[in-house]
Design a protein around this motif. Structure first.
Motif, PDB file in Angstrom:
ATOM      1  N   THR A 103       0.851  -1.194   0.000  1.00 14.28           N
ATOM      2  CA  THR A 103       0.000   0.000   0.000  1.00 14.28           C
ATOM      3  C   THR A 103       0.880   1.234   0.000  1.00 14.28           C
ATOM      4  O   THR A 103       1.887   1.279   0.715  1.00 14.28           O
ATOM      5  N   CYS A 104       0.503   2.240  -0.769  1.00 13.06           N
ATOM      6  CA  CYS A 104       1.263   3.491  -0.860  1.00 13.06           C
ATOM      7  C   CYS A 104       1.406   4.128   0.531  1.00 13.06           C
ATOM      8  O   CYS A 104       0.452   4.134   1.303  1.00 13.06           O
ATOM      9  N   PRO A 105       2.593   4.675   0.847  1.00 13.96           N
ATOM     10  CA  PRO A 105       2.806   5.227   2.190  1.00 13.96           C
ATOM     11  C   PRO A 105       2.425   6.692   2.337  1.00 13.96           C
ATOM     12  O   PRO A 105       2.720   7.299   3.360  1.00 13.96           O
ATOM     13  N   TYR A 106       1.815   7.291   1.331  1.00 15.40           N
ATOM     14  CA  TYR A 106       1.558   8.730   1.432  1.00 15.40           C
ATOM     15  C   TYR A 106       0.152   9.016   1.962  1.00 15.40           C
ATOM     16  O   TYR A 106      -0.095   8.902   3.141  1.00 15.40           O
ATOM     17  N   CYS A 107      -0.787   9.340   1.092  1.00 12.62           N
ATOM     18  CA  CYS A 107      -2.002   9.982   1.607  1.00 12.62           C
ATOM     19  C   CYS A 107      -3.065   8.989   2.067  1.00 12.62           C
ATOM     20  O   CYS A 107      -2.945   7.780   1.894  1.00 12.62           O
ATOM     21  N   GLY A 108      -4.140   9.547   2.617  1.00 10.97           N
ATOM     22  CA  GLY A 108      -5.217   8.740   3.200  1.00 10.97           C
ATOM     23  C   GLY A 108      -6.072   7.997   2.193  1.00 10.97           C
ATOM     24  O   GLY A 108      -6.955   7.234   2.595  1.00 10.97           O
ATOM     25  N   GLY A 121      -4.922   5.678   0.346  1.00 13.45           N
ATOM     26  CA  GLY A 121      -4.493   4.309   0.636  1.00 13.45           C
ATOM     27  C   GLY A 121      -4.498   3.390  -0.572  1.00 13.45           C
ATOM     28  O   GLY A 121      -5.040   2.281  -0.539  1.00 13.45           O
ATOM     29  N   CYS A 122      -3.857   3.834  -1.656  1.00 10.36           N
ATOM     30  CA  CYS A 122      -3.859   3.044  -2.902  1.00 10.36           C
ATOM     31  C   CYS A 122      -3.003   1.792  -2.761  1.00 10.36           C
ATOM     32  O   CYS A 122      -1.929   1.816  -2.144  1.00 10.36           O
ATOM     33  N   GLY A 123      -3.444   0.734  -3.413  1.00  5.61           N
ATOM     34  CA  GLY A 123      -2.644  -0.477  -3.491  1.00  5.61           C
ATOM     35  C   GLY A 123      -1.606  -0.343  -4.593  1.00  5.61           C
ATOM     36  O   GLY A 123      -1.877   0.221  -5.654  1.00  5.61           O
ATOM     37  N   LEU A 139      -2.598   5.486 -10.025  1.00  2.00           N
ATOM     38  CA  LEU A 139      -1.650   6.089  -9.085  1.00  2.00           C
ATOM     39  C   LEU A 139      -1.565   7.579  -9.393  1.00  2.00           C
ATOM     40  O   LEU A 139      -1.865   8.003 -10.513  1.00  2.00           O
ATOM     41  N   CYS A 140      -1.136   8.360  -8.426  1.00  2.00           N
ATOM     42  CA  CYS A 140      -0.867   9.778  -8.695  1.00  2.00           C
ATOM     43  C   CYS A 140       0.631   9.955  -8.910  1.00  2.00           C
ATOM     44  O   CYS A 140       1.403   8.991  -8.874  1.00  2.00           O
ATOM     45  N   SER A 141       1.059  11.203  -9.091  1.00  2.00           N
ATOM     46  CA  SER A 141       2.479  11.465  -9.371  1.00  2.00           C
ATOM     47  C   SER A 141       3.362  10.961  -8.235  1.00  2.00           C
ATOM     48  O   SER A 141       4.442  10.395  -8.481  1.00  2.00           O
TER      49      SER A 141
END
Ligand code: SF4
Length: 709
Positions: free
Chosen positions: A14-19, A21-23, A48-50
């Motif tokens: 899971t992405c460690p950035y925003c809430g 919570g993208c896989g 995904l975002c940048s």
């Protein structure tokens, strides 16, 4: 512990950035890792975002803290852990448990958070453990608890896609929750009849999707929503049957609303908006049953933030638009695990498993479950008060985990003095140099994303696994391991004898179901029997996860049953107030702080990739052309933004997106990445009286060319 995966063996994490919570799927390539969106994760379905797309470029040993360090000397783990345990023990023996504190982070995994709370609240015997999530979502926690009887987000990410009207309040989701915004944009394209309203003093990237932008006067959100409440009542657009069957407090709420902001002209005047725009918004809201209101830091980070959130919750409760497909108020959390932290009682004002200090039975229940010798019985200090107590000498030993308060807290220069006075400052972090680490007596190298195992919970209550795909460098270790090792050395061995995060997760899940009987929405007891393989394979799932609902739960309160005794939701009177501080001749502009598109928090990870720094290579102050002219500024000029507490040196960006009378400075830059750019140093430590969340969105400042004329 981490592991190095074989080439072309994708690890699902899971992405460690925003809430959001993208896989993500991570594969080893020649000389690095490839990261792509996980098509099976329900939050992003491959998007995904940048920031997420650049994750593979942020890995590696460069800049990492590789060994424990005491007073500038690299040491082994045994020496460092003994020193931390002995230091905390010495202070507790001399001054009592409230003389020590932990300050933790929404970057921690739930398992790390759980053991840190257990150690402080159950074994040290103080509740002085607060989290940087206090700066982000403690306001909705307080408001949701008051209105629903529990801190629970009613809806899911599908709801904005299903709604006919989406209202974004104080949220630049296009930059701060980008994949959710992408989903909204796609839904809007598929259903052109959907309407989007953005309520924000700034014309942000999110406004590109807006049918109506309401650039209201900073801090007046509660006036807008109490005005809306009145309008709905006058135009018979409330759901009387729902109010009667499922809520209480309507009469008092209506009376307060009538007195506060009765008519459209009055609302428009208070909010500094054209009457026809306010009327247009109210008409839209009255007409569209399927309405979702997304809100974030523009609402939360305020000295009256709880009132603002309650004003939003009131209109949803009074229209019965809650917990059903395409309907509901929706608090967007900033951090990857702000929600997981709340589950384990990560705030000083909470107990684990959504239990609270206000119920003595809860305190006993958690204490019995932990077999805790020193169970804390009252709330601890909230972040701003906690650091104030450090400066005042009441807290003499402080352990900061995975966060950089020297940059992110308000009144950041005073914080430096406070940490300088503290007898023992321990910082565990994955990086070797942050503004906060520079103040530490003991530095502990922590494992980070890709090197550790555990779970996080995103804004829609979805628990996802973070999985390791590489070994931690040097002597770095997972936070749960570090905390348990200190606990054992403090004499609490048996209760912290975990061998793996899976063991911790099972205990956390068991506690969530303890004597619950359906009284608390947060219940993941059906996950308690997970064995090591089950934990390893755990698929994303939204809580509650119970024997009755083993597949998880997309929405809450759709049956009109809330978690207060009697099961009614509470409408709560709101008397809108103005921000705590006002502009004047000396400080004529309102400073608003926030995020940019491609940086995350204090840049410890995102600054490692050139791709992410090109969007905005240096800190700026965005200012309206009229204000720039009045201050003698031109676009691109170096400027000094000052408040009574400090200053930053940044570059002027003149823009009509900025409301006249206000200036915007990003939160990310700090002394490690640009001199004199910690915008937190300008912000006064003024907080909401209920939630303790600081007012980051309304600081009177002055701006002038630099060097001065
Ligand atoms: Fe990561 Fe958030 Fe971007 Fe998703 S939207 S990839 S969670 S930063």
């Amino acid at each position: 512990m981490g592991r190095d995966v074989a080439p072309r063996t994708p690890v699902r994490t899971t992405c460690p950035y925003c809430g959001v919570g993208c896989g993500v799927l991570v594969e080893r390539t020649v000389g690095g890792f490839r990261v792509r969106g996980d098509p099976e994760h329900p939050a992003n379905r491959g998007r995904l975002c940048s920031k997420g797309a650049a994750l593979g470029e942020t890995l590696g040993e460069e800049g990492r803290l590789l060994r424990p360090v005491i007073g500038g000397r690299a040491v082994g783990w045994d020496e460092a852990l003994d020193a931390v345990a002995a230091g905390f023990r010495r202070v507790i023996d001399a001054h009592g448990p409230d003389a020590v504190a932990f300050y933790v982070s929404g970057q921690l995994l739930t398992e790390d958070y759980y053991v840190a709370n257990k150690l402080m609240k159950g074994f040290i015997g103080s509740a002085n453990i607060d989290t940087n999530s206090r700066l982000c979502m403690s306001t909705p926690v307080a408001a949701q608890t008051q209105a629903f009887g529990e801190d629970a987000v009613p809806g899911c990410y599908e709801d904005p896609e299903l709604a006919d009207l989406v209202v974004l309040v104080g949220s630049n989701a296009a930059w701060t929750h980008p994949v959710l915004f992408q989903r909204l944009a796609a839904a809007r394209e598929a259903r052109p009849e959907m309407r989007v309203v953005v309520v924000d003093p700034r014309r942000t990237a999110t406004c590109e999707l807006a049918d109506l932008h309401l650039p209201l006067r900073p801090g007046t959100d509660a006036f807008l929503f109490t005005g809306l409440f009145n309008h709905l009542r006058r135009h018979d657009a409330l759901d009387w049957a729902y109010i009667e069957a499922h809520t209480e407090g309507f009469a008092a709420t209506l009376e307060a609303a009538r007195e506060s902001c009765g008519s459209i002209p009055e609302t428009a005047l208070r909010c500094g908006l054209p009457e026809q725009d306010v009327a247009g918004f109210f008409r839209l809201f009255a007409a569209q049953e399927r309405t979702v209101t997304l809100f974030s830091q523009g609402v939360n980070q305020s000295a009256s933030g709880v009132d603002k959130v309650l004003a939003i919750l009131n209109v949803h409760l009074a229209t019965g638009r809650i917990g059903r497909p395409g309907m509901g108020p929706f608090s967007l959390t900033g951090q990857p695990n702000a929600m997981g932290g709340r589950e384990v009682g990560g705030l000083a004002t909470q107990l684990a498993a959504h239990m609270g200090f206000d119920d003595p039975e809860h305190v006993m229940r958690v204490g019995r479950f932990w077999n805790a010798p020193n169970m804390a019985s009252r709330p601890g200090l909230k972040a701003v008060d906690l650091f104030r107590a450090v400066g005042g000498g009441r807290i003499k030993a402080l352990w900061i985990m995975g966060t950089n308060p020297m940059v992110s807290m308000p009144d950041a220069d005073t914080l430096r003095t406070a940490l300088g006075r503290c007898e023992l400052v321990v910082v565990s972090d994955c990086m070797a140099d942050t503004d906060t680490l520079r103040q530490a007596h003991v530095r502990l190298p922590a494992a980070t994303w890709g090197e550790r195992e555990g779970t996080v919970t995103n804004s829609e209550r979805c628990i996802s696994r973070q999985r390791a795909f590489t070994e931690p460098p040097g002597d770095a270790r997972p936070d749960w391991w570090i905390i348990c090792q200190v606990a054992r050395r403090m004499g609490f061995g048996g209760a912290f004898a975990y061998e793996s995060p899976a063991e911790i997760f099972r205990e956390h899940a068991r506690l969530s179901g303890l004597d619950n009987g359906g009284n608390r929405a947060f219940d993941i007891s059906a996950l308690a029997p997970l064995d090591a393989e089950g934990y390893a394979a755990l698929a994303p799932v939204q809580w509650p996860v119970t024997q009755e609902r083993p597949e998880g739960t997309a929405r809450l309160f759709g049956d009109g049953r809330f978690r207060h005794p009697g099961a009614r939701g509470r409408l709560l009177p709101v008397v809108p107030g103005l921000p705590a501080t006002a502009t004047d001749g000396q400080w004529p502009l309102v400073l608003n702080t926030g995020r940019t598109r491609d940086q995350w928090h204090t840049m410890t990870r995102t600054a490692r990739t050139a791709r992410l720094t090109t969007h905005l290579p240096e800190p700026v102050a965005e200012i309206h052309p009229d204000d720039a002219r009045a201050a003698g500024l031109a676009d691109g000029m170096l400027v000094r933004v000052e408040s009574p507490r400090g200053h930053v040196l940044v570059r002027a960006r003149v823009s009509r997106a900025q409301r006249p009378g206000s200036v915007f400075v990003p939160i990310h830059w700090n002394d490690c990445h640009a001199g004199s750019a910690r915008v937190g140093a300008l912000v006064a430590p003024i907080t909401d009286p209920v939630s303790g969340q600081p007012e980051f969105k309304h600081t009177p400042v002055a701006i002038r060319p630099w060097p001065g004329r």
